[in-house]
Enzyme design. Sequence first.
Site, PDB file in Angstrom:
ATOM      1  N   SER A 189     -20.251   4.479 -21.430  1.00 24.05           N
ATOM      2  CA  SER A 189     -20.087   3.353 -22.360  1.00 24.05           C
ATOM      3  C   SER A 189     -21.468   2.954 -22.840  1.00 24.05           C
ATOM      4  CB  SER A 189     -19.451   2.200 -21.570  1.00 24.05           C
ATOM      5  OG  SER A 189     -19.510   1.003 -22.282  1.00 24.05           O
TER       6      SER A 189
ATOM      7  N   TYR B 209     -19.202  -3.587 -14.174  1.00 30.11           N
ATOM      8  CA  TYR B 209     -18.792  -2.515 -15.107  1.00 30.11           C
ATOM      9  C   TYR B 209     -20.016  -1.732 -15.584  1.00 30.11           C
ATOM     10  CZ  TYR B 209     -16.562  -0.337 -19.237  1.00 30.11           C
ATOM     11  OH  TYR B 209     -16.091   0.561 -20.176  1.00 30.11           O
TER      12      TYR B 209
END
Length: 306
Positions: free
Chosen positions: A179, A192
């Site tokens: 990401s 995350y």
Amino acid sequence: MFDIQGAISLVFELLWTLIKVNYETIRGMWRVVVPPEPKDVKDDVIFITGTGHGIGREVALRFAKLGGTIVCVDINASSNEETVKLIKQEKGKAHSYQCDVTDRAAVMQLAERVSREVGDVSILINNAGIMPCKPVLKQTEQEIKLMNNININANLWTIQAFLPSMIARNHGHIVAMSSMAGLMGLTNLVPYCGSKYAVRGIMEALAVELLDDPRQLNGIKFTTICPYIVDTGLCKKPRIRFQNLMKVVTAGEAADMIVDAVRREIVEITLPYELHYLNRYIYRLLPFPAARAWNAFFNTGVDSHE
Ligand SMILES: NC(=O)c1ccc[n+]([C@@H]2O[C@H](COP(=O)([O-])OP(=O)(O)OC[C@H]3O[C@@H](n4cnc5c(N)ncnc54)[C@H](O)[C@@H]3O)[C@@H](O)[C@H]2O)c1
């Protein structure tokens, strides 16, 4: 006593290294201008996790259209069946398997079953992931452990399951979903970001380990994908000041770029592509407070779910 022979051989080794470094740098720059031709995936067995929804489903549909045999894997059996149905409606080849990818034993059993029922997996796409989004002190132990199990450990279980047969054939391609949160730290995404940085670390270390292997395993390729925001519902409250520069892409647009990157065997991409250069050649070169000043100007991030 001064070892003149050793010194000469060191100088030659350094010169040779400089030639290789320059050659690979120019080749890398050339590859940006003229990317390699996309490879054919008609004979590939493509194992994708998280195919029941979002990016995973769209990637599965596209690879199936290109003639690949898709192994669809999701914890949610009914949404996964739906993906397989969509593929079969288009006359594609797909198999549905329910599996919780955090369960190592289940992943190993599934790998055996897939090899018996479908064939050797040649492209592995680790896509399944979750994203709890709130300040770190509000994230529970259970949420953090589950996220790390899905976002990090599942990558390792599937790699351990499928790498041996790729090594035996010196052929394969491992794809991981990181990401933009794996390239820069973001508020409300502390665990995350850690998990997505970990994915990039795993992929880089794996590539290095295989390149160092005396068996010359250069037939195994690696691609890491770093999307910014894709409108799958995973990212519930995106905040973007300049929509044109950092645009939210649809799952279909993301899948088009992912499939293209895999077929061209690109090592790492961001979605959209430009963010890669912004991150690498502007953000990372600046001192941290200067980079923060740019962040404040762009005012981009993810707001807490709560
Ligand atoms: N959507 C975004 O904005 C975005 C941005 C950057 C990175 N990513 C990454 O892309 C990947 C896909 O994201 P998405 O938006 O398509 O997500 P999504 O929520 O739309 O789909 C995820 C799929 O994974 C499945 N899944 C969840 N846990 C599982 C488990 N334990 N075992 C098997 N399957 C499981 C879910 O059932 C679901 O079908 C994730 O790794 C995510 O972190 C997404």
